[in-house]
Every structure is written in C-alpha cells, then in structure tokens.
Design a protein around this motif. Sequence first.
Motif, PDB file in Angstrom:
ATOM      1  N   ARG A 311       5.525  26.830  -3.974  1.00  0.00           N
ATOM      2  CA  ARG A 311       4.801  27.311  -2.886  1.00  0.00           C
ATOM      3  C   ARG A 311       4.696  28.503  -2.737  1.00  0.00           C
ATOM      4  O   ARG A 311       5.870  29.174  -3.019  1.00  0.00           O
ATOM      5  N   SER A 312       3.803  29.507  -2.712  1.00  0.00           N
ATOM      6  CA  SER A 312       3.946  30.665  -1.826  1.00  0.00           C
ATOM      7  C   SER A 312       5.158  30.810  -0.329  1.00  0.00           C
ATOM      8  O   SER A 312       4.279  29.761   0.502  1.00  0.00           O
ATOM      9  N   ARG A 313       5.556  31.404  -0.715  1.00  0.00           N
ATOM     10  CA  ARG A 313       6.555  31.690   0.863  1.00  0.00           C
ATOM     11  C   ARG A 313       6.373  32.577   1.422  1.00  0.00           C
ATOM     12  O   ARG A 313       6.901  33.718   0.695  1.00  0.00           O
ATOM     13  N   ARG A 314       6.945  32.966   2.845  1.00  0.00           N
ATOM     14  CA  ARG A 314       6.390  34.511   3.259  1.00  0.00           C
ATOM     15  C   ARG A 314       7.130  34.664   4.860  1.00  0.00           C
ATOM     16  O   ARG A 314       7.714  35.741   5.391  1.00  0.00           O
ATOM     17  N   ASN A 315       7.538  33.439   5.028  1.00  0.00           N
ATOM     18  CA  ASN A 315       8.818  33.291   6.445  1.00  0.00           C
ATOM     19  C   ASN A 315      10.350  33.378   5.763  1.00  0.00           C
ATOM     20  O   ASN A 315      11.243  32.646   6.458  1.00  0.00           O
ATOM     21  N   GLY A 437      12.679  31.645  -1.590  1.00  0.00           N
ATOM     22  CA  GLY A 437      10.965  31.613  -1.289  1.00  0.00           C
ATOM     23  C   GLY A 437      10.911  32.854  -2.649  1.00  0.00           C
ATOM     24  O   GLY A 437      11.460  33.757  -2.686  1.00  0.00           O
ATOM     25  N   CYS A 438       9.000  32.451  -2.240  1.00  0.00           N
ATOM     26  CA  CYS A 438       8.595  33.806  -2.819  1.00  0.00           C
ATOM     27  C   CYS A 438       7.432  33.748  -3.063  1.00  0.00           C
ATOM     28  O   CYS A 438       6.731  33.109  -2.887  1.00  0.00           O
ATOM     29  N   CYS A 439       6.908  34.893  -2.926  1.00  0.00           N
ATOM     30  CA  CYS A 439       4.906  35.846  -3.065  1.00  0.00           C
ATOM     31  C   CYS A 439       4.749  36.692  -3.414  1.00  0.00           C
ATOM     32  O   CYS A 439       5.180  38.107  -3.227  1.00  0.00           O
ATOM     33  N   GLY A 440       3.868  36.879  -4.491  1.00  0.00           N
ATOM     34  CA  GLY A 440       3.182  37.993  -4.746  1.00  0.00           C
ATOM     35  C   GLY A 440       1.673  38.565  -3.979  1.00  0.00           C
ATOM     36  O   GLY A 440       1.224  37.784  -3.419  1.00  0.00           O
ATOM     37  N   VAL A 441       2.281  39.815  -4.184  1.00  0.00           N
ATOM     38  CA  VAL A 441       1.013  40.637  -3.259  1.00  0.00           C
ATOM     39  C   VAL A 441      -0.005  41.737  -3.789  1.00  0.00           C
ATOM     40  O   VAL A 441       0.685  42.374  -5.075  1.00  0.00           O
ATOM     41  N   GLY A 442      -0.889  40.825  -4.143  1.00  0.00           N
ATOM     42  CA  GLY A 442      -1.704  42.454  -5.008  1.00  0.00           C
ATOM     43  C   GLY A 442      -2.797  42.909  -4.001  1.00  0.00           C
ATOM     44  O   GLY A 442      -3.337  43.683  -4.449  1.00  0.00           O
ATOM     45  N   VAL A 470      14.765  32.626   2.900  1.00  0.00           N
ATOM     46  CA  VAL A 470      13.202  31.793   3.763  1.00  0.00           C
ATOM     47  C   VAL A 470      13.913  30.546   4.676  1.00  0.00           C
ATOM     48  O   VAL A 470      14.629  30.250   3.734  1.00  0.00           O
ATOM     49  N   LYS A 471      13.536  30.667   6.139  1.00  0.00           N
ATOM     50  CA  LYS A 471      13.369  29.733   6.863  1.00  0.00           C
ATOM     51  C   LYS A 471      12.796  27.738   6.047  1.00  0.00           C
ATOM     52  O   LYS A 471      11.909  28.296   5.579  1.00  0.00           O
ATOM     53  N   GLY A 472      12.915  26.803   6.973  1.00  0.00           N
ATOM     54  CA  GLY A 472      13.020  26.114   6.359  1.00  0.00           C
ATOM     55  C   GLY A 472      13.123  25.742   4.993  1.00  0.00           C
ATOM     56  O   GLY A 472      14.405  25.941   4.335  1.00  0.00           O
ATOM     57  N   LYS A 473      12.693  23.872   4.849  1.00  0.00           N
ATOM     58  CA  LYS A 473      13.700  23.456   3.623  1.00  0.00           C
ATOM     59  C   LYS A 473      12.898  23.563   2.634  1.00  0.00           C
ATOM     60  O   LYS A 473      11.462  23.735   2.622  1.00  0.00           O
ATOM     61  N   LEU A 474      12.690  23.742   1.338  1.00  0.00           N
ATOM     62  CA  LEU A 474      13.361  23.606   0.171  1.00  0.00           C
ATOM     63  C   LEU A 474      13.501  22.928  -0.590  1.00  0.00           C
ATOM     64  O   LEU A 474      14.712  22.022  -0.385  1.00  0.00           O
ATOM     65  N   PRO A 475      12.687  22.119  -1.679  1.00  0.00           N
ATOM     66  CA  PRO A 475      12.699  21.364  -2.490  1.00  0.00           C
ATOM     67  C   PRO A 475      14.673  20.663  -2.975  1.00  0.00           C
ATOM     68  O   PRO A 475      15.107  19.929  -3.355  1.00  0.00           O
ATOM     69  N   PHE A 476      15.151  22.288  -3.496  1.00  0.00           N
ATOM     70  CA  PHE A 476      16.170  22.551  -4.030  1.00  0.00           C
ATOM     71  C   PHE A 476      17.110  23.796  -3.810  1.00  0.00           C
ATOM     72  O   PHE A 476      16.890  23.622  -2.574  1.00  0.00           O
TER      73      PHE A 476
END
Length: 476
Positions: A311-315, A437-442, A470-476
Amino acid sequence: MEPYHRLTAYRRQGMGGGLMDWSNQPRPFKRYPTAQPRALGDPRMPPARSWPSLLAWPPSPDPAAPPLDAPGLAGLLALAAGLTAQSQGGAYLRSPASAGALYPVELYFCATGLGWLADGLWHYAPEANAPRLLRPGNLAAAAARVLGGEPAGINFFLTSLFWRSAWKYRARAWRYCLLDGGHLLANLELALAACGLGQRPCLDPAGAAGGGLLGLDPAREALLAGVGAGAALQDGGPAELPAWRPPGEEPLAHHEKSDPVVAKAAALGESARPGPALAWPREPAPAQALRLNPGPPDGGPPLSRVMLSRRSRRNFLPQGLSANQAALLLAAALPAGGPVQAAVLLGPGGELPAGAHRYYPDEKALARLEPQDLRGRAARACLDQMWVGHAAMNLVLWADPEQLAATAGERGYRQAMLAAGRAGQRLYLAAAALGLGCCGVGAFYDEELAAAALLPPGAWPLYLLAAGPVKGKLPF
Ligand SMILES: Cc1cc2nc3c(=O)[nH]c(=O)nc-3n(C[C@H](O)[C@H](O)[C@H](O)COP(=O)(O)O)c2cc1C
C-alpha cells in the motif's frame, strides 16, 4: 515528445485549478455485457520468496512453481492487477499503485494451446478476478507480430484508457498512463516469474497491429507494452488477421470525453514494428563513488504476500535507512542499462551520508553531489506535499531528453516513463518486503524538482518516490 512534456509541466504560478466533474466520473471497470467472465476457481498463490525475484532483471522463473492451470492463472492475474483492498470511501484499490487510484491500465492476453482455457483474446476483469473471452481463435502469431519474438502460449498486453486518467489530470494524463503502465508491468513480470514462466517483455510494441488485434479505438485507448510468455508454439495461426470489432462495451462514463493532447501524444510514440530492448549508454560511476553491496535477508517473505499487501504509506518517521536497506531498495528498483537515471536525496540519521547523490545502477554505486539535506525542497516542489520531505529517501527518476531522442526517437519518452513506473512498483515492493513504507509522487512542479534534485541542465524529472520507516504496524 518535447512539446508534450513542456506543455504538461506544472508551474507554481500556472496552476489553473479546474474542478473535477464528479457527475461524469469514469467507471473503474471495463465491462462487456455480452461476454461473461470465465470462472477460474480460487486463486492459487505461487510459493516464490521475494528477494530472489526483486533483485533479478528480468525476474527468473521459479523452478518450484507448479504448471500453470486455471487456479494458477487466477493467482497470476490477482498478483499482477487484482483488487487488494477498499478505501474508506469504498473504492477498490489494486495490487499496482496508480496515480489518483484511477487505474487507467487494462490487461488483455492471448492464450493458445493451454488446454484448460479456450484459445483466443481475453480481457481481465479485476472485479471478478477472471477473464472474458473477446475473440476466439489461435492468435499467437498475430500477437508475436505485435510484441516481436516467436509465437508463445500466452501473450499479455497492457493498454491505457485515456479518459480514466484525463478526467482528473487532463493533458498530463498521458504521463500517468505510462507510469501506471510501468507499475502494472513490474507486477506482471514478477507474477509470471513466480508462476514459473519465462518471459519476453516488450516496451515498444507495434501500435497499429496491436490496436487491430485488440480492437482498440486509438482516440480513447492505446497499447503501452506487452509480455510474451509460456511455451514456444509450432503453429501460431495466421500472422495477419481480418478486421474485427470487439463486443459492445458499457459506457465508460455518462459522457466519455477525448483529450486531443493525450491522444496525440500516445500516437506520436507509436511504432510500426516491435522494437528491440535498447542499450542506454551510461557514464561510469566516479572512482570515489560508494559501492553498495545489497545483501538480501534470506529469501524474505513470500512474494505473493508482499504484492497483495503493498500500500502507499505517507506517515514517515524521522529515521534513516541502514546502508543495506538503501542498497536493496535501489538494486530492486533500477536495472543496469535502463533509460532512466536516478537522484537520491537522503536525510540524516541513516548509515549513508545525508545529502544529494547520484545512483549508478550498472555499478550499484552512489556518488554524493551535495551534503545538504534537500528533501524539504523536493517536498515543496511536489506541490507542497510536505510528508515527502519526512521520508528517509527521496528517489527522483529522471531522463536526458536528448539521449531519449537520439537513442529511440519519439519512442524514447514512452520507454523512459514505463521504465520509471516499473522502477516505482519495484521500489514499493522492496520497501514492503523490508517493513518500510513507500509512496509515488507524480504531481510536481517540474523545474523546481529538477533544481531540488540537482539534475543536470535540461534533464526532465519523471517521477519521485519517497521511501523509509513509517509509523504503524506493517505486515513484515
Ligand atoms: C504514477 C503515480 C503517481 C502518484 N502520485 C501521487 C502523489 O502525487 N501524491 C500522493 O499522495 N500519492 C500519489 N500516488 C499514490 C496513489 O495515490 C496510490 O497508489 C493510490 O491511491 C492507490 O493506493 P495504493 O498505492 O495504497 O494501492 C501516485 C501513484 C502513482 C502510481
């Protein structure tokens, strides 16, 4: 493509605003009322681990994968382009990232000689995770004419429906169609390899022949790329096919419009014949550049889980990356010898020195250009999306327009934008596999971003990706 790219550059002083017409929002799924989806059964996910695939270009077929059957194809399609979540507003999100979650990219394939699936042209319906048969027959030789190479058992085609993206992004939509196409292409390549299939990607398909095979209306939908996969065939059927009209489609919107700038840009980069993979000459990394040495964690989580949970993560947290995390992210995102170049902006707190760097994929080396932390400036250039500046790494993918034109003419732009999107999806997946986390920016002011990332004079920024803890729990 120079006029298109310049025309669609964002400028701080020149943002006209413009409201979206919600009453004319495009439908997210292409539907053919007379063609029912062919149920494939519950998807079976392939057993492949993430890192061997994420670090290989192209990813190599997993020898442990079972032979492709209907549940295997259901798994492959779900990994490449399937629905994976619903947003709070109820919209479906999919396995590849997509600008504005508009999903302009459609997926088709020609199947031949599989035995358990009729020969013919199929369109993938993500809402059913199943394909619809549009055109029966042995189309393998016709598909090879579009993608190059020999007739093969299964040939995939990625197209973009302009209005899905142009509804929001107007003329800039062609950029997003190409970047989104690259995201889906990366997923498809990884899914094919995980399912044990060898593959032959084509970023430069024959436009008119492809449009004829798939029944595309060039004013609204363009062929972006394709992948030939599966067994080589003795009998691929006729290479030239009679004219054909696809089954009737549900309207895409109340009033589907056509953006002439987008349709013209799409037509301009089209080739008459499938083009080969091109060599993009690169200057060598300077002697003082830091050689990175990506050491993958043993196998990593299953690739299918990474792809379905991305998912995109921005935090982003104010933390840096280890040298190995940075090395893995960059090695997964960028192959040697591609059309895209990379600037890397790192913040403090990581194992690598903060500042603006240039990455050399051929040598996996990082050369520092400037010790100052430029992420805040990049964030301002991204239409003031300030969270970008909090990410440990900003990867700015760029191209030299003179080199694109000299190497591939008008087709160079397509290839570079598709490659940038492909790099973006790979970066997302590598980040997810590392618990980052990761997020693309176009969306960026083009000239401001070029300055913030210290690009050479005349270079075009194509795409930015922010990645880091990033903040919060990620699956891995
Ligand atoms: C080409 C491209 C451009 C994007 N640009 C932005 C952006 O400027 N700002 C942003 O917040 N997200 C951006 N995104 C992320 C999308 O909003 C996100 O992929 C989409 O909402 C789907 O959510 P998901 O990635 O969690 O599946 C971009 C994604 C892509 C592929």
